[in-house]
Every structure is written in structure tokens, then in C-alpha cells.
Write an enzyme that holds these catalytic residues in place. Structure first.
Site, PDB file in Angstrom:
ATOM      1  N   SER A  46       0.876  -1.164   0.000  1.00  0.00           N
ATOM      2  CA  SER A  46       0.000   0.000   0.000  1.00  0.00           C
ATOM      3  C   SER A  46       0.916   1.217   0.000  1.00  0.00           C
ATOM      4  CB  SER A  46      -0.895  -0.015   1.240  1.00  0.00           C
ATOM      5  OG  SER A  46      -1.830   1.046   1.147  1.00  0.00           O
ATOM      6  N   GLU A  47       0.796   2.060  -1.031  1.00  0.00           N
ATOM      7  CA  GLU A  47       1.846   3.047  -1.279  1.00  0.00           C
ATOM      8  C   GLU A  47       1.928   4.153  -0.238  1.00  0.00           C
ATOM      9  OE1 GLU A  47      -0.603   2.343  -3.424  1.00  0.00           O
ATOM     10  OE2 GLU A  47      -1.444   4.153  -4.356  1.00  0.00           O
ATOM     11  N   ASN A  48       0.942   4.268   0.642  1.00  0.00           N
ATOM     12  CA  ASN A  48       1.085   5.245   1.721  1.00  0.00           C
ATOM     13  C   ASN A  48       2.180   4.820   2.705  1.00  0.00           C
ATOM     14  OD1 ASN A  48      -0.970   3.259   2.076  1.00  0.00           O
ATOM     15  ND2 ASN A  48      -1.705   4.288   3.898  1.00  0.00           N
TER      16      ASN A  48
END
Lengths: 211, 240
Positions: A46-48
Site C-alpha cells: 500500500s503506497e502510503n
């Protein structure tokens, strides 16, 4: 009969390989997580700032500090790690994520992708899509074949690009196209879907290479 | 123990810092890990003409979204604006300037700014409108575009735990942009959910070293909001 959203996700899941680190976009790509073949180990990014994304929490166990890039509440797994967003995109840009699956507004026969802006409409922003398509080795688009009767698989994208020549595979409700150096190749068809159905709904040219 | 960096309220921590037309970095992704108490202090101060650097502009009436309701923001440098009707109205009317960045480019620009790197090259955005006006260069047969490092006058960050030296630890995905922003401003103010004595955080577990944190405020009660509440429903209880 065209594939349902879930069947499209299942078809796209055939692209997964054991040990892959994978980033799934919002919408149908998210459903791919439900179709990881038994015995295969996949870590979702998850790129966060998270690797090893778990399923949605049980009702009542949501935690505001634990969300995915779609801002949805999620859970950890024993394999989970957290990091800042710069490290996260370092993974993406640095080629450490093997596969990115995301939605699209348009895809061209050269693999150009447009999925962030429509002229005349409020632009909501770019998010991580430009980084993902620029940095991830294999990019799979999962989308409806057409939008309100308009072809989405086109010769040239008319919408602002997210990336040029970045898409490797297109999975729609009608079929699957590979983006090859010489153009699109039709490699799979939904049940009871004919080549004419695909031709009528596709602006780009393609060769038939059913496997 | 040194209490040099500790301030009793957010308003006091920001009192001699805030001024009109300044540039403020604000941590968080969506409403996760945002410095909401410090944002409220910026709101209450009434400073205007702000340039805000943040991944998102908060939500309607929440987080940075509040500063749009009061028209304190002149320019937003962000990645994704999302669904914020007040922001959208001001943006479409040309009342607030917006610069969209790819999310990873924004994160790296801030990291670079904090690390003394004025510019860097990335593949992200090559062949798109993002490349317009930016120098291109070829490395090993591939085209890259140049992006500039970003710095601010003030960074506002939210951490889970801090010690009086300013060493910070974050909680899960609330880390996001906070560590880079802490490093990239002339002055960094951190709000922490709990404050401990030096030595109580294992030095191996510190994410942001205290050198990056100038001021610390403890926030007792944080109103954490969830934007997309997604859950699995429990099956009906089964008789044992």
C-alpha cells in the site's frame, strides 16, 4: 457473456507469481486479492507506507492509524512492515515491486495509459499512479471494455497521460489484450464473446493470438 | 531532563512563528496521521495567504479542510485533492492555486529538501503534462525528468510517541509523510500522543531523530477520523 468484475479479477490473478510484491489499485484491482491461488505467497504493498496488507478488519476493530492507499481500514499480517511514503515510492520507483494492477480511463495500442484527468472536469489529483506505472516492471490494467458505449482501448489516448508505453496487459469484461512491440494481441476471450463483439467495442487494431 | 523543546499548548508552540504568506508542510495521508491540533492552532491564529504542502487538503471541514473554509490558503502543493466540496469550489473558481504532484515525486521532493538535495531525476511523469517545462536528461538509455527539492518555513507533524529530546515514533500507516516533512522545514513542530523521558524509547526504534524536531506539544485527546470504514462482518455466534 462478459466477465463480471469478480471474474475479471480472477483472470487478472493468473498474472500473479509466487513471491511477488504487488500493488493493487482502487476498484476491480482490489478484488484480485480475493483470488490469490492457494499455496502462493504474495505480499501486497500500500503506497502510503505498508507491505503485507491484510484484509478488512472485523467490525469494531477498525483503527484510524491503519489504512490503505484508498483510505480504507485494513489489518496487518505477520509479514507486515511500515515505512514512510518516500521509502514506499523508493520501492516502487526502484523496481522492487514486481506487478502493479490499476484501472484506466483509456489505454492506447502502444500501451499509453490515461487514468487521472478528464478535460473540463475537476481534476482530483494524480496520487501514486504515475509513479507506479513508471517504476513497476509489469503493469496490468483492469477495466470495463467501454465507457457509456465509447471505446476505451484506442489508437491514441485523447485524455492526459499517466504514462507513455507503460501497460503490458489489459483485462476487460470482454477479453484480454497483450501490449506487444508491434501492437495489441488478443490472448483471451470471455465466454460466449465473439471476435466481432471485441472489434465493435475496440478502436485500436489488434491481432488474434488466442492461447 | 531538558524541557527546552516542550510547549504546553499548540498555540504557544506556534505563537512567534506564524505569519501571513508563509509556507507550511503538514503531515498525513488523507486524515491518517495529520497534525490536527496544530492545524487548529493555525486556524485560530487567522494567518492568511498560506502555501500548504500536504499530500491531501484534508476533508470537508476536517484537518486542513478547515483552512479552506476560512480562506487562509493561497496555494496548495499536493498529490490528490479528492472529495472536498469547499476546496473544489475555490479551485474551480481560481481562488486557490493548486500544484498537483505524483505522490512519490512529492514524497521524494520533501525528502530531498530535507537532505540538502536541490533537485533530482525521476522517470515518473515522463511523457505526461508533469514533464512540461522541466529539464530532461538521459541516463543509461532512459529519459528522466528533473524535479526540485521542497522546503518550507514550518513543518507540522503528528507522532505517536516522542521524548523530550524530540525523538519520534509513529504508529502504523500514520507515519506516511511526517518523517520527511520533519526534516524539510526551517522549524518543525511535532504533536505527540504521549511524551516520555529520554531513554524510554529504544534508540533502535526511533524513526525521526530529535535533531529534526524543534518544538513538541502533547495532545491528550486526538479526534482520529476514518474516511472509508471497511469491515468484515462477523458470522453469527456458533454454539460450542
Amino acid at each position: 457473456m462478459p466477465w463480471t468484475r469478480d471474474q475479471m479479477a480472477a483472470r487478472a490473478a493468473q498474472e500473479l507469481r509466487d513471491g511477488y510484491y504487488v500493488n493493487l489499485g482502487i476498484g476491480i484491482p482490489t478484488l484480485v486479492a480475493n483470488h490469490v491461488p492457494a499455496g502462493m505467497s504474495i505480499q501486497l504493498q500500500s503506497e502510503n507506507g505498508m507491505l503485507g496488507m491484510g484484509p478488512f478488519p472485523w467490525e469494531g476493530e477498525e483503527d484510524a492509524d491503519l489504512i490503505n492507499a484508498g483510505k480504507q481500514t485494513i489489518t496487518t499480517l505477520p509479514t507486515t512492515s511500515f515505512f514512510d511514503s518516500a521509502a514506499s515510492f523508493g520501492m516502487i520507483r526502484g523496481g522492487h515491486i514486481q506487478l502493479s494492477m490499476l484501472g484506466a480511463l483509456q489505454v492506447s495500442e502502444k500501451g499509453d495509459l490515461a487514468n487521472w484527468a478528464v478535460p473540463g472536469k475537476m481534476v482530483k489529483g494524480i496520487g501514486g499512479a504515475m509513479d507506479l506505472v513508471a517504476g513497476v516492471g509489469r503493469v496490468v490494467v483492469i477495466m470495463e471494455h467501454t465507457a457509456k458505449g465509447e471505446a476505451k482501448i484506442v489508437r491514441e489516448c485523447s485524455l492526459p497521460l499517466t504514462g507513455a508505453g507503460v501497460v503490458n496487459l489489459i483485462v476487460t469484461d470482454l477479453c484480454v489484450f497483450e501490449v506487444r512491440p508491434e501492437g495489441l494481441a488478443l490472448v483471451d476471450l470471455a465466454p460466449d464473446t465473439t471476435l466481432d463483439d471485441v472489434r465493435d467495442n475496440t478502436e485500436a487494431d489488434f491481432v488474434v493470438a488466442l492461447q | 531532563m531538558s524541557v527546552r523543546k516542550i510547549y504546553s499548548t499548540a498555540a504557544l508552540a506556534l505563537a512567534d512563528v506564524l505569519h501571513d504568506d508563509m509556507t507550511i508542510m503538514s503531515g498525513g495521508f488523507g486524515l491518517c496521521g495529520i497534525p490536527s491540533v496544530l492545524i487548529d492552532a493555525v486556524l485560530a491564529s487567522g494567518v492568511r495567504g498560506l502555501t500548504i504542502i500536504s499530500n491531501n487538503p484534508g476533508a470537508e471541514g476536517l484537518g486542513l479542510g478547515k483552512l479552506f473554509n476560512t480562506r487562509q490558503v493561497h496555494k496548495l502543493i499536493c498529490s490528490y485533492a479528492g472529495e472536498n466540496a469547499q476546496f473544489a469550489r475555490q479551485y474551480m473558481a481560481g481562488e486557490v492555486e493548486v500544484e498537483f504532484n505524483p505522490q512519490g515525486t512529492l514524497a521524494e521532493r520533501i525528502r530531498a529538501g530535507g537532505a540538502g538535495i536541490p533537485a533530482f531525476y525521476t522517470r515518473t511523469g515522463v511523457g505526461t503534462v508533469i514533464a512540461e517545462g522541466k529539464p530532461l536528461a538521459e541516463f543509461d538509455g532512459k529519459t528522466y525528468l528533473m524535479e526540485r527539492g521542497l522546503r518550507a518555513d514550518l513543518a507540522l507533524v503528528h507522532a505517536w510517541k516522542g521524548d523530550t529530546e524530540g525523538n519520534l515514533v509513529y504508529r502504523m500507516t500514520a507515519r506516511n509523510f511526517n518523517p520527511m516533512m520533519a526534516s524539510a522545514a526551517a522549524l518543525t513542530v511535532a504533536e505527540v500522543e504521549s511524551l516520555v523521558e529520554p531513554g524510554q524509547i529504544d534508540p533502535d526504534h526511533i524513526i525521526t531523530p530529535g535533531i529534526f524536531v524543534d518544538r513538541i506539544v502533547v495532545v491528550d485527546k486526538v479526534d482520529k477520523r476514518i474516511e472509508q470504514r471497511t469491515v468484515r462482518r462477523r458470522a453469527a455466534p456458533v454454539e460450542e
